[in-house]
Design a protein around this motif. Structure first.
Motif, PDB file in Angstrom:
ATOM      1  N   MET A 164       0.837  -1.208   0.000  1.00 16.74           N
ATOM      2  CA  MET A 164       0.000   0.000   0.000  1.00 16.74           C
ATOM      3  C   MET A 164       0.872   1.259   0.000  1.00 16.74           C
ATOM      4  O   MET A 164       1.824   1.353   0.760  1.00 16.74           O
ATOM      5  N   ILE A 165       0.529   2.191  -0.854  1.00 15.38           N
ATOM      6  CA  ILE A 165       1.247   3.464  -0.917  1.00 15.38           C
ATOM      7  C   ILE A 165       0.661   4.434   0.114  1.00 15.38           C
ATOM      8  O   ILE A 165      -0.556   4.526   0.272  1.00 15.38           O
ATOM      9  N   ALA A 200      -9.225  19.537  -1.442  1.00 16.98           N
ATOM     10  CA  ALA A 200      -8.538  18.485  -2.192  1.00 16.98           C
ATOM     11  C   ALA A 200      -8.788  17.121  -1.555  1.00 16.98           C
ATOM     12  O   ALA A 200      -9.047  16.128  -2.264  1.00 16.98           O
ATOM     13  N   ALA A 201      -8.722  17.058  -0.234  1.00 14.76           N
ATOM     14  CA  ALA A 201      -8.946  15.793   0.476  1.00 14.76           C
ATOM     15  C   ALA A 201     -10.338  15.243   0.179  1.00 14.76           C
ATOM     16  O   ALA A 201     -10.510  14.035  -0.033  1.00 14.76           O
ATOM     17  N   ASN A 202     -11.327  16.119   0.139  1.00 15.36           N
ATOM     18  CA  ASN A 202     -12.699  15.685  -0.142  1.00 15.36           C
ATOM     19  C   ASN A 202     -12.838  15.140  -1.563  1.00 15.36           C
ATOM     20  O   ASN A 202     -13.592  14.190  -1.799  1.00 15.36           O
ATOM     21  N   PHE A 203     -12.111  15.727  -2.506  1.00 13.97           N
ATOM     22  CA  PHE A 203     -12.138  15.213  -3.884  1.00 13.97           C
ATOM     23  C   PHE A 203     -11.524  13.816  -3.952  1.00 13.97           C
ATOM     24  O   PHE A 203     -12.004  12.946  -4.689  1.00 13.97           O
ATOM     25  N   PHE A 204     -10.457  13.588  -3.180  1.00 14.32           N
ATOM     26  CA  PHE A 204      -9.866  12.252  -3.131  1.00 14.32           C
ATOM     27  C   PHE A 204     -10.845  11.263  -2.493  1.00 14.32           C
ATOM     28  O   PHE A 204     -10.959  10.117  -2.939  1.00 14.32           O
ATOM     29  N   LYS A 205     -11.544  11.702  -1.457  1.00 13.62           N
ATOM     30  CA  LYS A 205     -12.542  10.839  -0.809  1.00 13.62           C
ATOM     31  C   LYS A 205     -13.628  10.432  -1.799  1.00 13.62           C
ATOM     32  O   LYS A 205     -14.088   9.285  -1.791  1.00 13.62           O
ATOM     33  N   GLU A 206     -14.038  11.377  -2.641  1.00  8.60           N
ATOM     34  CA  GLU A 206     -15.060  11.078  -3.648  1.00  8.60           C
ATOM     35  C   GLU A 206     -14.611   9.967  -4.594  1.00  8.60           C
ATOM     36  O   GLU A 206     -15.445   9.243  -5.155  1.00  8.60           O
ATOM     37  N   LEU A 207     -13.289   9.840  -4.762  1.00 11.87           N
ATOM     38  CA  LEU A 207     -12.739   8.800  -5.631  1.00 11.87           C
ATOM     39  C   LEU A 207     -12.523   7.482  -4.888  1.00 11.87           C
ATOM     40  O   LEU A 207     -11.985   6.525  -5.445  1.00 11.87           O
ATOM     41  N   GLY A 208     -12.948   7.445  -3.629  1.00  9.36           N
ATOM     42  CA  GLY A 208     -12.853   6.225  -2.836  1.00  9.36           C
ATOM     43  C   GLY A 208     -11.557   6.045  -2.078  1.00  9.36           C
ATOM     44  O   GLY A 208     -11.271   4.952  -1.572  1.00  9.36           O
ATOM     45  N   VAL A 209     -10.765   7.098  -1.984  1.00 13.47           N
ATOM     46  CA  VAL A 209      -9.468   7.013  -1.298  1.00 13.47           C
ATOM     47  C   VAL A 209      -9.667   7.246   0.204  1.00 13.47           C
ATOM     48  O   VAL A 209     -10.276   8.237   0.607  1.00 13.47           O
ATOM     49  N   PRO A 210      -9.151   6.350   1.063  1.00 11.64           N
ATOM     50  CA  PRO A 210      -9.217   6.591   2.512  1.00 11.64           C
ATOM     51  C   PRO A 210      -8.341   7.794   2.884  1.00 11.64           C
ATOM     52  O   PRO A 210      -7.175   7.856   2.496  1.00 11.64           O
ATOM     53  N   VAL A 211      -8.911   8.738   3.613  1.00 13.39           N
ATOM     54  CA  VAL A 211      -8.182   9.953   3.987  1.00 13.39           C
ATOM     55  C   VAL A 211      -8.223  10.135   5.506  1.00 13.39           C
ATOM     56  O   VAL A 211      -9.291  10.105   6.118  1.00 13.39           O
ATOM     57  N   LYS A 255      -5.581  -0.883   9.061  1.00 13.34           N
ATOM     58  CA  LYS A 255      -6.970  -1.330   8.909  1.00 13.34           C
ATOM     59  C   LYS A 255      -7.526  -1.073   7.503  1.00 13.34           C
ATOM     60  O   LYS A 255      -8.642  -1.484   7.190  1.00 13.34           O
ATOM     61  N   GLN A 256      -6.760  -0.367   6.671  1.00 10.42           N
ATOM     62  CA  GLN A 256      -7.268   0.038   5.357  1.00 10.42           C
ATOM     63  C   GLN A 256      -6.963  -1.016   4.295  1.00 10.42           C
ATOM     64  O   GLN A 256      -5.960  -1.723   4.379  1.00 10.42           O
ATOM     65  N   GLN A 257      -7.837  -1.088   3.315  1.00  8.21           N
ATOM     66  CA  GLN A 257      -7.617  -1.954   2.163  1.00  8.21           C
ATOM     67  C   GLN A 257      -7.876  -1.123   0.906  1.00  8.21           C
ATOM     68  O   GLN A 257      -9.001  -1.028   0.431  1.00  8.21           O
ATOM     69  N   ALA A 258      -6.823  -0.524   0.404  1.00  7.45           N
ATOM     70  CA  ALA A 258      -6.931   0.355  -0.766  1.00  7.45           C
ATOM     71  C   ALA A 258      -5.558   0.418  -1.433  1.00  7.45           C
ATOM     72  O   ALA A 258      -4.542   0.135  -0.799  1.00  7.45           O
ATOM     73  N   PRO A 259      -5.508   0.796  -2.708  1.00 11.78           N
ATOM     74  CA  PRO A 259      -4.209   0.926  -3.386  1.00 11.78           C
ATOM     75  C   PRO A 259      -3.306   1.953  -2.704  1.00 11.78           C
ATOM     76  O   PRO A 259      -2.087   1.787  -2.657  1.00 11.78           O
TER      77      PRO A 259
END
Length: 204
Positions: free
Chosen positions: A1-2, A17-28, A100-104
């Protein structure tokens, strides 16, 4: 994981910017929110804050934010002191959260990644910038603060230009449309980097 750090000066638009990443499914992970939580809930952090800044640090069992802000934004040594108390606990909290995260890839939004020298802990750094006057207006409106107070906070942070030079990606937060487009471009590149990383791990 990066693991990616998202930073920028006060009023630059990190949350946007953080909210835009969240919209793309990125854990922030929002470091500032966690820092506030720990200052209220951690007995160790609370004790150290009172030892450093006095009994007025908490009023009616609540953090006296205006009292602390008046101290730390007028004294760089005190600003360093509060960071030294709070941010090790935030770093430990972040490590547990990442596990605890599972994301790229995941993102930590943190205004002082360069100031507290924690930028070394990230695979990539994204800096959000904005014109000075826009930042001042945003913070004055958001925090009901005086211009002189905002300028003092900005003075205590590393400049956008310096942060940008040390970053892998820069988001110029001038309009929501352009910021969203830049976030999507960065997202695509980070996904590609993640896929390459996974391939290397699979081969090894």
């Amino acid at each position: 994981m990066i693991v990616v750090g998202l930073t920028g000066g006060i009023g630059a638009g990190k949350s946007t910017a953080a909210n835009f990443f969240k919209e793309l499914g990125v854990p922030v992970y929002i470091a500032d929110i966690e820092a506030k939580r720990l200052m209220h809930t951690s007995k160790v952090v609370r004790r150290k804050l009172i030892e450093e800044f006095g009994d007025q640090t908490f009023v009616d069992n609540r953090l006296n934010r205006s009292y602390l802000a008046n101290i730390v934004f007028n004294d760089k040594t005190k600003l360093a002191a509060i960071n030294a108390i709070v941010h090790p606990s935030v770093a430990n909290s972040f490590k547990r959260w990442v596990g605890k995260q599972q994301a790229p890839y995941v993102i930590q939004e943190n205004a002082i990644l360069f100031e507290n020298n924690s930028f070394h802990n990230f695979d990539f750094i994204i800096t959000v910038t904005a014109p000075l006057e826009e930042k001042i207006e945003r913070v004055m409106s958001r925090d009901n603060a005086k211009r002189s107070e905002v300028l003092l906070r900005i003075k205590n942070q590393i400049s956008d230009e310096e942060k940008a030079k040390k970053s892998d990606f820069v988001i110029e937060n001038n309009t929501l449309v352009t910021t969203r487009k830049t976030v999507k471009k960065i997202h695509k590149k980070l996904i590609e980097f993640s896929e390459v990383q996974e391939e290397k791990i699979a081969i090894s």
